[in-house]
Write an enzyme that holds these catalytic residues in place. Structure first.
Site, short mmCIF file in Angstrom:
data_model
loop_
_atom_site.label_atom_id
_atom_site.label_comp_id
_atom_site.label_asym_id
_atom_site.label_seq_id
_atom_site.Cartn_x
_atom_site.Cartn_y
_atom_site.Cartn_z
CG ASP A 1 3.90 -16.97 -14.95
OD1 ASP A 1 4.68 -16.43 -14.15
OD2 ASP A 1 3.20 -17.96 -14.65
CG ASP B 1 8.42 -18.10 -11.94
OD1 ASP B 1 8.07 -18.05 -10.75
OD2 ASP B 1 7.63 -18.04 -12.89
#
Length: 208
Positions: free
Chosen positions: A156, A178
């Protein structure tokens, strides 16, 4: 010059090929998967300072401020921060034992992707908006699946913080995959609301 009815009836009708439509969704998925993977590699190259060769949870990340929108009181802050997510969304179940965790998420993601594909192909070809939402969700699932398969964690790097009417929040770091899932869910929600409004309108017309 006016065309007669025989000319109109004999005129060829252009029908969009289902194969061409599927090809468009395929390239959409591939494009976002490549974007997701390339940005993850970029973040690891620029914002991973050091890491352990034996423990994936031991690493030294760095971050960089990108820009801020708003005023000193109400603001939205964008940063890049390298994070290894060993769990699901927001790190859920990331502390499972290492002899279980990678395989659990591996199997779970495969099952989810199969269900998404079944849902996609069972959706009628003319429901383009619905299929678009499903395609976005699949692209996001596939992007994070690649990480889990090769790295046993998900990279991330998009870091957002905000202050709105004295409410300050540091949103969990996320990635392009995401974003794809979120966009897909939003598209499906909009499509569901749209279909419901159309159904209500039809029921009202039938009553009248």
């Amino acid at each position: 010059m006016q065309k007669d009815s025989s000319d109109i009836l004999s005129a060829p009708v252009t029908i969009k090929s289902p194969k061409r439509s599927l090809l468009g969704f395929f390239f959409l998925c591939i494009g976002f998967i490549l974007l997701d993977q390339s940005t993850k590699l970029w973040s690891e190259k620029h914002f991973l300072v050091s890491s352990s060769a034996t423990d994936i949870r031991t690493y030294s990340p760095s971050s960089q401020h990108i820009f801020t929108l708003g005023s000193p009181i109400n603001w939205l802050d964008f940063n890049t921060t390298y994070v290894r997510n060993t769990g699901a969304a927001w790190g859920f179940l990331g502390n499972l034992p290492e002899n279980i965790r990678p395989y659990f998420f591996f199997i779970l993601t495969i099952v989810a992707m199969i269900v998404i594909l079944i849902f996609f192909f069972k959706t009628k070809a003319d429901l383009t908006f619905t299929r678009l939402g499903i395609a976005f969700i699949f692209a996001g699932a596939a992007g994070n699946f690649i990480d889990r398969m090769w790295l046993h964690y998900v990279i991330d790097w998009i870091h957002v913080e905000w202050s709105l009417l004295s409410w300050q929040y540091d949103y969990p770091v996320f990635n392009i995959a995401d974003c794809c899932v979120t966009i897909g869910v939003i598209i499906l929600l909009i499509d569901t609301v749209r279909e419901e409004l159309q159904a209500r309108k039809l029921r009202k017309l039938k009553k009248d």
